[in-house]
Scaffold this motif. Structure first.
Motif, PDB file in Angstrom:
ATOM      1  N   VAL A   1     -38.546   1.141  15.484  1.00 18.22           N
ATOM      2  CA  VAL A   1     -37.344   0.816  14.711  1.00 18.22           C
ATOM      3  C   VAL A   1     -36.928   1.982  13.801  1.00 18.22           C
ATOM      4  O   VAL A   1     -37.777   2.710  13.290  1.00 18.22           O
TER       5      VAL A   1
ATOM      6  N   LYS B   1     -45.884 -24.366  16.101  1.00 16.13           N
ATOM      7  CA  LYS B   1     -44.627 -23.776  15.626  1.00 16.13           C
ATOM      8  C   LYS B   1     -43.427 -24.084  16.540  1.00 16.13           C
ATOM      9  O   LYS B   1     -42.325 -23.606  16.285  1.00 16.13           O
TER      10      LYS B   1
ATOM     11  N   SER C   1     -47.756 -20.107  19.039  1.00 14.93           N
ATOM     12  CA  SER C   1     -48.770 -21.160  19.039  1.00 14.93           C
ATOM     13  C   SER C   1     -48.063 -22.520  18.877  1.00 14.93           C
ATOM     14  O   SER C   1     -46.986 -22.618  18.288  1.00 14.93           O
TER      15      SER C   1
ATOM     16  N   TYR D   1     -48.599 -19.508  24.364  1.00 18.58           N
ATOM     17  CA  TYR D   1     -49.192 -18.396  25.135  1.00 18.58           C
ATOM     18  C   TYR D   1     -50.690 -18.589  25.363  1.00 18.58           C
ATOM     19  O   TYR D   1     -51.259 -18.019  26.290  1.00 18.58           O
TER      20      TYR D   1
END
Ligand SMILES: NC(=O)c1ccc[n+]([C@@H]2O[C@H](COP(=O)([O-])OP(=O)(O)OC[C@H]3O[C@@H](n4cnc5c(N)ncnc54)[C@H](OP(=O)(O)O)[C@@H]3O)[C@@H](O)[C@H]2O)c1
Length: 309
Positions: free
Chosen positions: A257, A179, A176, A194
Motif C-alpha cells: 500500500v 464473525k 472464522s 476457512y
C-alpha cells in the motif's frame, strides 16, 4: 504535543509516551490536531524491528490519523484550518502517527465525511487504501464478478467486503465462523469458514480473489480461481506460487500500500453515500499503545483498534 517514542526495537514495553514540540508543517503540508490514530499490524512489525526499511531510532510508529487541520505550511492549501481530515501520510517512511499533532503532506490527506466520527475515520486510511489498491487498481473489480475476500472481518477485510459490494460484485467472504453475521451485514452474499471449508470446495468459481491474509494462504486459494482470473495477495506467497499461477493462466499480484489522497477521497465518497462504514472494535488511550497493539494481535477483533491521544 504528546507522542509515543521508542529508543529500541522490541516488545510493547519499548513504547514510551513523551512530550515534544509541535511539528512545523513544510510547504504543501498541513498540521493536524490528531483526534484518533488507528493501529495496523505493520506498526507492530516496525516496533519489533522486523520491517525491512526502518527509520533511525528513536522513532514514532503509526500512520493512520484523523483530526482537524490546525495550520498549513506555505504553498497551495487544499484544506483550510478547521477542516476535518484523515490519512496515512508518508508510509512506509516515518510519519509519527501515534501522536497528538502530526505534519502531513496535504496531497496524502482527504476531507472526512460527515458520516464518520474521527474515531471511524482513523480506522480507514491504511486498511481502506489497501483494499482499494487491491480490489480496484490491481484487481480491476467489475460489477457482477464473483469475488472472494479472505480475513474478511479484519481491518482490511471488513472494508474490502463493503467496497466490493459497492462495486456490485457478488462477494464471498471468509473468516472464522463467529464473525459470519457481520460479513453479511457488510454485503457478502456467501460466507466461508476457512478452518473447515476449503475455498475450492465448489470448484474454480472466483473471478477475483483478494487474499487479505496473504502469504502462505495464497497458494491454497489458486484452485478456487477461474483461469484468466486474478488473485491479489498482501504478503509474499510461498515459493513457487507465482509460477503455478502462471502455468494455470492466472494472474498473481502482490501489492504494497502507498499513500494516495485521491483514493482516500473515493473512500470518503463511499462513506458519505453510506456504502462504507468503518468498524472500531475498541479504543485505547495513546499512553496504552503497547497494550492496544497486543490486544489487536491476540483478540482477533472485528474491525480496527484506535488510539485516542
Ligand atoms: N501489503 C500491504 O500493503 C498490506 C497492507 C495492510 C495489511 N497488510 C497485511 O495484511 C494482513 C491483514 O491486515 P489487517 O489489518 O486486516 O489485520 P487484522 O485486522 O489483524 O486482521 C487479520 C485477520 O486475519 C484472520 N486470520 C488469522 N489467521 C488466519 C488464517 N490462517 N487464514 C485466514 N485468515 C486468518 C483473523 O480473523 P479470523 O481468523 O477470526 O477470521 C484476523 O482478524 C496483515 O498481515 C497485514 O500486515 C499488508
Amino acid at each position: 504535543m504528546r507522542k509515543i517514542s521508542q529508543s529500541a526495537t522490541g516488545g510493547p514495553e519499548v513504547l514510551e509516551l513523551i512530550e515534544a514540540p509541535d511539528p512545523v508543517p513544510a510547504t504543501g503540508e498541513a498540521l493536524v490536531a490528531v483526534a484518533a490514530a488507528s493501529i495496523n499490524p505493520v506498526d507492530i512489525a516496525f516496533r519489533e524491528g522486523l520491517f525491512p526499511m526502518l527509520p533511525d531510532l528513536p522513532f514514532t510508529v503509526g500512520w493512520d490519523v484523523a483530526g482537524t487541520v490546525a495550520a498549513v505550511g506555505e504553498g497551495e492549501a487544499p484544506f483550510a484550518p478547521g477542516t476535518r481530515v484523515f490519512g496515512m501520510p508518508r508510509f512506509p517512511k516515518e510519519a509519527g502517527g501515534y501522536a497528538s499533532m502530526i505534519a502531513a503532506p496535504a496531497a496524502e490527506l482527504a476531507a472526512t465525511p460527515e458520516a464518520w466520527s474521527d474515531v471511524q475515520a482513523a480506522a480507514v486510511p491504511l486498511a481502506g487504501l489497501t483494499a482499494w489498491q487491491g480490489l480496484v487498481k490491481a484487481g480491476k473489480i467489475q460489477a457482477g464478478q464473483r469475488v472472494l475476500i479472505t480475513a474478511a472481518a479484519g481491518g482490511v477485510g471488513h472494508l474490502a467486503v463493503q467496497i466490493a459490494a459497492a462495486f456490485g460484485a457478488e462477494t464471498t467472504a471468509s473468516a472464522s465462523a463467529a464473525k459470519h453475521d457481520r460479513l453479511r451485514e457488510w454485503g457478502a452474499v456467501e460466507t466461508l469458514d476457512y478452518a473447515s471449508e476449503p475455498a475450492d470446495a465448489k470448484g474454480a468459481r472466483f473471478d477475483l480473489i483478494f487474499d487479505a491474509f496473504g502469504g502462505e494462504t495464497t497458494e491454497a486459494l489458486l484452485p478456487a480461481l477461474v483461469p484468466g482470473g486474478t488473485i491479489v495477495s498482501l504478503r509474499d506467497p510461498s515459493a513457487g506460487t507465482r509460477e503455478r499461477a502462471e502455468a494455470e493462466g492466472k494472474t498473481l499480484r502482490r501489492i504494497g500500500v502507498r499513500p494516495n489522497g485521491e483514493q482516500l477521497a473515493e473512500l470518503a465518497r463511499l462513506g458519505a453515500e453510506g456504502k462504507l462504514t468503518p468498524e472500531v472494535a475498541r479504543t485505547f488511550p495513546l499512553a496504552e499503545a503497547g497494550a492496544a497493539q497486543t490486544w489487536l494481535k491476540e483478540a482477533r477483533p472485528v474491525g480496527k483498534v484506535v488510539l485516542i491521544p
